[in-house]
Design a protein around this motif. Sequence first.
Motif, PDB file in Angstrom:
ATOM      1  N   THR A 269       0.815  -1.216   0.000  1.00 11.24           N
ATOM      2  CA  THR A 269       0.000   0.000   0.000  1.00 11.24           C
ATOM      3  C   THR A 269       0.846   1.263   0.000  1.00 11.24           C
ATOM      4  O   THR A 269       0.328   2.356  -0.252  1.00 11.24           O
ATOM      5  N   THR A 270       2.136   1.142   0.280  1.00 10.37           N
ATOM      6  CA  THR A 270       3.031   2.298   0.289  1.00 10.37           C
ATOM      7  C   THR A 270       4.176   2.090  -0.707  1.00 10.37           C
ATOM      8  O   THR A 270       5.277   2.585  -0.491  1.00 10.37           O
ATOM      9  N   TRP A 271       3.912   1.366  -1.799  1.00  7.00           N
ATOM     10  CA  TRP A 271       4.977   1.034  -2.752  1.00  7.00           C
ATOM     11  C   TRP A 271       5.559   2.280  -3.392  1.00  7.00           C
ATOM     12  O   TRP A 271       6.764   2.389  -3.577  1.00  7.00           O
ATOM     13  N   ALA A 272       4.737   3.244  -3.736  1.00  9.30           N
ATOM     14  CA  ALA A 272       5.176   4.504  -4.324  1.00  9.30           C
ATOM     15  C   ALA A 272       4.900   5.635  -3.339  1.00  9.30           C
ATOM     16  O   ALA A 272       4.001   5.529  -2.500  1.00  9.30           O
ATOM     17  N   PRO A 273       5.665   6.723  -3.408  1.00  6.24           N
ATOM     18  CA  PRO A 273       5.432   7.832  -2.465  1.00  6.24           C
ATOM     19  C   PRO A 273       4.004   8.356  -2.473  1.00  6.24           C
ATOM     20  O   PRO A 273       3.447   8.662  -1.411  1.00  6.24           O
ATOM     21  N   LEU A 274       3.385   8.476  -3.646  1.00  4.69           N
ATOM     22  CA  LEU A 274       2.014   8.974  -3.690  1.00  4.69           C
ATOM     23  C   LEU A 274       1.039   8.001  -3.045  1.00  4.69           C
ATOM     24  O   LEU A 274       0.018   8.422  -2.485  1.00  4.69           O
ATOM     25  N   MET A 275       1.333   6.714  -3.107  1.00  3.65           N
ATOM     26  CA  MET A 275       0.487   5.738  -2.429  1.00  3.65           C
ATOM     27  C   MET A 275       0.597   5.887  -0.920  1.00  3.65           C
ATOM     28  O   MET A 275      -0.401   5.774  -0.204  1.00  3.65           O
ATOM     29  N   ALA A 276       1.805   6.157  -0.415  1.00  7.21           N
ATOM     30  CA  ALA A 276       1.982   6.391   1.016  1.00  7.21           C
ATOM     31  C   ALA A 276       1.271   7.663   1.456  1.00  7.21           C
ATOM     32  O   ALA A 276       0.677   7.720   2.543  1.00  7.21           O
ATOM     33  N   ILE A 277       1.327   8.700   0.629  1.00  7.86           N
ATOM     34  CA  ILE A 277       0.622   9.942   0.952  1.00  7.86           C
ATOM     35  C   ILE A 277      -0.884   9.700   1.005  1.00  7.86           C
ATOM     36  O   ILE A 277      -1.589  10.218   1.888  1.00  7.86           O
ATOM     37  N   TYR A 278      -1.397   8.911   0.073  1.00 10.29           N
ATOM     38  CA  TYR A 278      -2.826   8.588   0.084  1.00 10.29           C
ATOM     39  C   TYR A 278      -3.194   7.835   1.362  1.00 10.29           C
ATOM     40  O   TYR A 278      -4.243   8.100   1.975  1.00 10.29           O
ATOM     41  N   LEU A 284      -5.348   6.692   7.252  1.00 11.32           N
ATOM     42  CA  LEU A 284      -4.923   6.943   8.627  1.00 11.32           C
ATOM     43  C   LEU A 284      -5.401   8.290   9.153  1.00 11.32           C
ATOM     44  O   LEU A 284      -5.150   8.609  10.317  1.00 11.32           O
ATOM     45  N   ASP A 285      -6.029   9.096   8.316  1.00 15.75           N
ATOM     46  CA  ASP A 285      -6.545  10.413   8.712  1.00 15.75           C
ATOM     47  C   ASP A 285      -5.448  11.297   9.299  1.00 15.75           C
ATOM     48  O   ASP A 285      -5.646  12.003  10.283  1.00 15.75           O
ATOM     49  N   ASN A 286      -4.291  11.264   8.679  1.00 15.79           N
ATOM     50  CA  ASN A 286      -3.155  12.068   9.126  1.00 15.79           C
ATOM     51  C   ASN A 286      -2.844  13.084   8.023  1.00 15.79           C
ATOM     52  O   ASN A 286      -1.871  12.962   7.282  1.00 15.79           O
ATOM     53  N   LEU A 287      -3.696  14.098   7.918  1.00 12.79           N
ATOM     54  CA  LEU A 287      -3.566  15.069   6.838  1.00 12.79           C
ATOM     55  C   LEU A 287      -2.295  15.894   6.952  1.00 12.79           C
ATOM     56  O   LEU A 287      -1.732  16.320   5.939  1.00 12.79           O
ATOM     57  N   HIS A 288      -1.809  16.110   8.154  1.00  9.79           N
ATOM     58  CA  HIS A 288      -0.650  16.985   8.340  1.00  9.79           C
ATOM     59  C   HIS A 288       0.631  16.338   7.803  1.00  9.79           C
ATOM     60  O   HIS A 288       1.407  16.983   7.089  1.00  9.79           O
ATOM     61  N   ASP A 289       0.848  15.081   8.132  1.00 14.32           N
ATOM     62  CA  ASP A 289       2.014  14.384   7.581  1.00 14.32           C
ATOM     63  C   ASP A 289       1.877  14.206   6.075  1.00 14.32           C
ATOM     64  O   ASP A 289       2.870  14.304   5.332  1.00 14.32           O
ATOM     65  N   ALA A 290       0.661  13.944   5.600  1.00 12.81           N
ATOM     66  CA  ALA A 290       0.454  13.796   4.163  1.00 12.81           C
ATOM     67  C   ALA A 290       0.738  15.108   3.437  1.00 12.81           C
ATOM     68  O   ALA A 290       1.334  15.108   2.355  1.00 12.81           O
TER      69      ALA A 290
END
Length: 321
Positions: A269-278, A284-290
């Motif tokens: 689910t975090t294979w690409a950076p944009l997937m981790a941001i999603y 995870l409802d962590n808009l600030h880190d995203a």
Amino acid sequence: MPNPVAAEPATPPATEGVPSPRRRRRRALAPYLFSAPAMLLYLLFTVIPIGYALVTSFFAQRRVGGGPLGTRSTVFVWFDNYAGVLDDPRLIGGLGRLALYGIIAVPFTLGLALLFALLLDTPGVKLRRFGRTAIFLPYAVPGVVAALMWGFMYLAGTSPFSHVTRSLGWGDIPFLEPGGIYPSLANISIWGGTGFNMLIIYTALRGIPPQLIEAARLDGAGEVQIALRIKVPMVGPALILTSIFGLLGALQLYGEPLMLKPLTNTISTTWAPLMAIYQDAFVLDNLHDAAAASIVLAVGTALVSTAVLATVRIAMKRRLR
């Protein structure tokens, strides 16, 4: 009777033909009025979201008060989110995977685009219009549809390629295994992006003065020599443009691995950076880190693009000297 004196033609007033102040104001405002809808959309869907992400990246959710009665509150944390993002192994690993993907996808896409453009620009080529359309057609296929189509051709049970290799006794082709996932993802990008880049390079080739190429033929140069020594150097700006497009596309990889993820365990689910941001923003409802990760990725993309463009310009200047 005295001869009548011929009347002199009336001199036109000095202001005739000069637009009025009101008309001049209208002409001055016309470009802004025509561009206003596009600028409004750019403001609503680009500038404001970027500003919101930038502001959000400096805040975080923190628990205020101890014990079970403590509540979560949004507090200003300066650059703590950015420090966490730069130390996040998911981002570092994702950038490494993007580098491997880009090493395959970008050179092959540009190489094939240049090759097809040169072939279509060669005199005597038959079915030129059909060739342009056939090469460009995959670009019209949406990325999600292309990824799903290729995904089913990668699956061992539905792949026509693995069917052939099984018939020959070679077993299935590991398209979706760790050793084959990078070429498989790059193939989707190459298949869809070659036609667009080919069209840009082909348009630049059509702008080369025909007298220059004819003079080279009179000097005894063959088509290969003309392509390598005249055409390729003169389409340098188009090659730079397509290189930047390819680099940006590689750094923004998202749709292809997301569509192939249900078909294989190789893609997380975090294979690409944009997937981790999603994952951070919507799972995870962590808009600030995203938001911080998005800003870091955007700044990194701009810096890499600028560095590539500056390097190419320096190399071209040295070559011209």
